[in-house]
Design an enzyme around this catalytic site. Structure first.
Site, PDB file in Angstrom:
ATOM      1  N   ARG A 196       6.600  -0.604  -0.167  1.00 21.97           N
ATOM      2  CA  ARG A 196       7.171   0.374  -1.094  1.00 21.97           C
ATOM      3  C   ARG A 196       8.011   1.434  -0.378  1.00 21.97           C
ATOM      4  O   ARG A 196       7.637   1.954   0.650  1.00 21.97           O
ATOM      5  CB  ARG A 196       6.021   1.050  -1.847  1.00 21.97           C
ATOM      6  CG  ARG A 196       6.471   2.108  -2.817  1.00 21.97           C
ATOM      7  CD  ARG A 196       5.458   2.337  -3.878  1.00 21.97           C
ATOM      8  NE  ARG A 196       4.321   3.116  -3.418  1.00 21.97           N
ATOM      9  CZ  ARG A 196       3.340   3.511  -4.229  1.00 21.97           C
ATOM     10  NH1 ARG A 196       3.359   3.175  -5.505  1.00 21.97           N
ATOM     11  NH2 ARG A 196       2.342   4.214  -3.757  1.00 21.97           N
ATOM     12  N   ARG A 245      -7.489   2.556  -0.617  1.00 21.00           N
ATOM     13  CA  ARG A 245      -7.146   2.903  -2.004  1.00 21.00           C
ATOM     14  C   ARG A 245      -7.519   1.765  -2.951  1.00 21.00           C
ATOM     15  O   ARG A 245      -7.992   2.004  -4.067  1.00 21.00           O
ATOM     16  CB  ARG A 245      -5.666   3.230  -2.114  1.00 21.00           C
ATOM     17  CG  ARG A 245      -5.333   4.603  -1.533  1.00 21.00           C
ATOM     18  CD  ARG A 245      -3.882   4.739  -1.159  1.00 21.00           C
ATOM     19  NE  ARG A 245      -2.984   4.585  -2.288  1.00 21.00           N
ATOM     20  CZ  ARG A 245      -1.704   4.215  -2.173  1.00 21.00           C
ATOM     21  NH1 ARG A 245      -1.197   3.975  -0.975  1.00 21.00           N
ATOM     22  NH2 ARG A 245      -0.961   4.111  -3.240  1.00 21.00           N
ATOM     23  N   LYS A 249       2.553   1.278 -12.413  1.00 27.23           N
ATOM     24  CA  LYS A 249       2.382   2.314 -13.452  1.00 27.23           C
ATOM     25  C   LYS A 249       3.467   3.384 -13.379  1.00 27.23           C
ATOM     26  O   LYS A 249       3.963   3.817 -14.403  1.00 27.23           O
ATOM     27  CB  LYS A 249       1.109   3.135 -13.343  1.00 27.23           C
ATOM     28  CG  LYS A 249      -0.114   2.551 -12.971  1.00 27.23           C
ATOM     29  CD  LYS A 249      -1.241   3.575 -12.982  1.00 27.23           C
ATOM     30  CE  LYS A 249      -1.919   3.680 -11.671  1.00 27.23           C
ATOM     31  NZ  LYS A 249      -1.503   4.460 -10.638  1.00 27.23           N
ATOM     32  N   ARG A 258       5.806   6.409   1.880  1.00 22.53           N
ATOM     33  CA  ARG A 258       4.722   7.360   1.645  1.00 22.53           C
ATOM     34  C   ARG A 258       3.684   7.258   2.748  1.00 22.53           C
ATOM     35  O   ARG A 258       3.350   6.181   3.200  1.00 22.53           O
ATOM     36  CB  ARG A 258       4.070   7.076   0.286  1.00 22.53           C
ATOM     37  CG  ARG A 258       4.417   8.132  -0.751  1.00 22.53           C
ATOM     38  CD  ARG A 258       4.008   7.707  -2.114  1.00 22.53           C
ATOM     39  NE  ARG A 258       2.559   7.514  -2.233  1.00 22.53           N
ATOM     40  CZ  ARG A 258       1.953   7.243  -3.374  1.00 22.53           C
ATOM     41  NH1 ARG A 258       2.665   7.141  -4.495  1.00 22.53           N
ATOM     42  NH2 ARG A 258       0.657   7.068  -3.423  1.00 22.53           N
ATOM     43  N   ARG A 317      -9.330   8.559 -13.111  1.00 20.68           N
ATOM     44  CA  ARG A 317      -9.594   7.539 -12.105  1.00 20.68           C
ATOM     45  C   ARG A 317     -11.089   7.340 -11.897  1.00 20.68           C
ATOM     46  O   ARG A 317     -11.489   6.450 -11.139  1.00 20.68           O
ATOM     47  CB  ARG A 317      -8.989   7.974 -10.773  1.00 20.68           C
ATOM     48  CG  ARG A 317      -7.652   7.341 -10.460  1.00 20.68           C
ATOM     49  CD  ARG A 317      -7.167   7.961  -9.159  1.00 20.68           C
ATOM     50  NE  ARG A 317      -6.295   7.121  -8.403  1.00 20.68           N
ATOM     51  CZ  ARG A 317      -4.957   7.205  -8.449  1.00 20.68           C
ATOM     52  NH1 ARG A 317      -4.369   8.023  -9.268  1.00 20.68           N
ATOM     53  NH2 ARG A 317      -4.220   6.440  -7.678  1.00 20.68           N
TER      54      ARG A 317
END
Ligand code: ADP
Ligand code: ZN
Length: 208
Positions: A122, A164, A13, A153, A88
């Site tokens: 990532r 998550r 996204k 991150r 969310r």
């Protein structure tokens, strides 16, 4: 054009949001980025948010809703915006309706089994905020776009990522049905190259 981007963590996204932002001139409003900025600046909101984000949990609805409402009330959002990472939860979706009308909800769909690897691989750029997968970097330690330093991150470690994804399945996935019923949902196959996904996104947005 008021657009919401739905999709699991790691669905791409954020990447699509920055492409849409450039092409259509819409401000990219990312709740994750807003929280991270508050964490960096050690604001009271940042201190609160950190305790949830580091565990892979959602921040409380009330503070999140207030933060988004303030942001969308600013001048640059008057002609439209791109919401990334919000809503969310069903609570957030219902709160959002009270202050803006959403024209289109794009669901970037990627099989859950692929997301863990996407997220743990990532790397994010300190300078421009863009993210890349290690597989695409060929060992580079700097951002291919701007040369900034890349970092991992804190919530992209395996355990937090799993949390998550669980939160996504238990709380956010129901929003797909919710927006399908509202008639604003558009599904995009996100399990393809960035450019191919974006080509579909563009088609949908141009037809609006
Ligand atoms: P991703 O989509 O890759 O999980 P984000 O950058 O959008 O990452 O969000 C990172 C974290 O920020 C989330 O795991 C959550 O803790 C918090 N967060 C972001 N948006 C929201 C939201 N709408 N409601 C509650 N918490 C949020
Ligand atoms: Zn960069």
């Amino acid at each position: 054009m008021n657009i919401v981007l739905l999709g699991a963590p790691g669905s791409g996204k954020g990447t699509q949001a920055s492409l849409i932002g450039e092409k259509f001139g819409l401000p990219h409003v990312s709740t994750g980025d807003m929280f991270r900025e508050n964490i960096r600046e050690k604001t009271p909101l940042g201190v609160l948010a950190k305790s949830y984000i580091d565990k892979g949990q959602l921040c409380p609805d009330d503070v999140t809703v207030r933060m988004v409402e303030d942001r969308l009330a600013r001048e640059d959002c008057k002609k439209g915006f791109l919401l990334d990472g919000f809503p969310r939860t069903l609570e957030q979706a219902k709160a959002l309706e009270k202050f803006v009308k959403i024209d289109c909800v794009l669901d970037i769909d990627v099989p859950l089994g692929k997301l863990l690897r996407r997220l743990t691989g990532r790397r994010c750029c300190e300078k421009c905020g863009e993210s890349f997968h290690v597989d695409m970097l060929g060992g580079a330690e700097n951002c291919p776009k701007c040369g900034g330093k890349l970092y991992i991150r804190k919530d992209d470690n395996e355990e937090t990522v799993q949390n998550r994804l669980d939160v996504y399945v238990s709380q956010t996935e129901t929003l797909i049905d919710y927006y399908a019923q509202a008639g604003t949902l558009r599904r995009i196959d996100g399990d393809r190259a960035i450019e191919e996904v974006f080509a579909d996104v563009e088609k949908v947005l141009k037809a609006l």
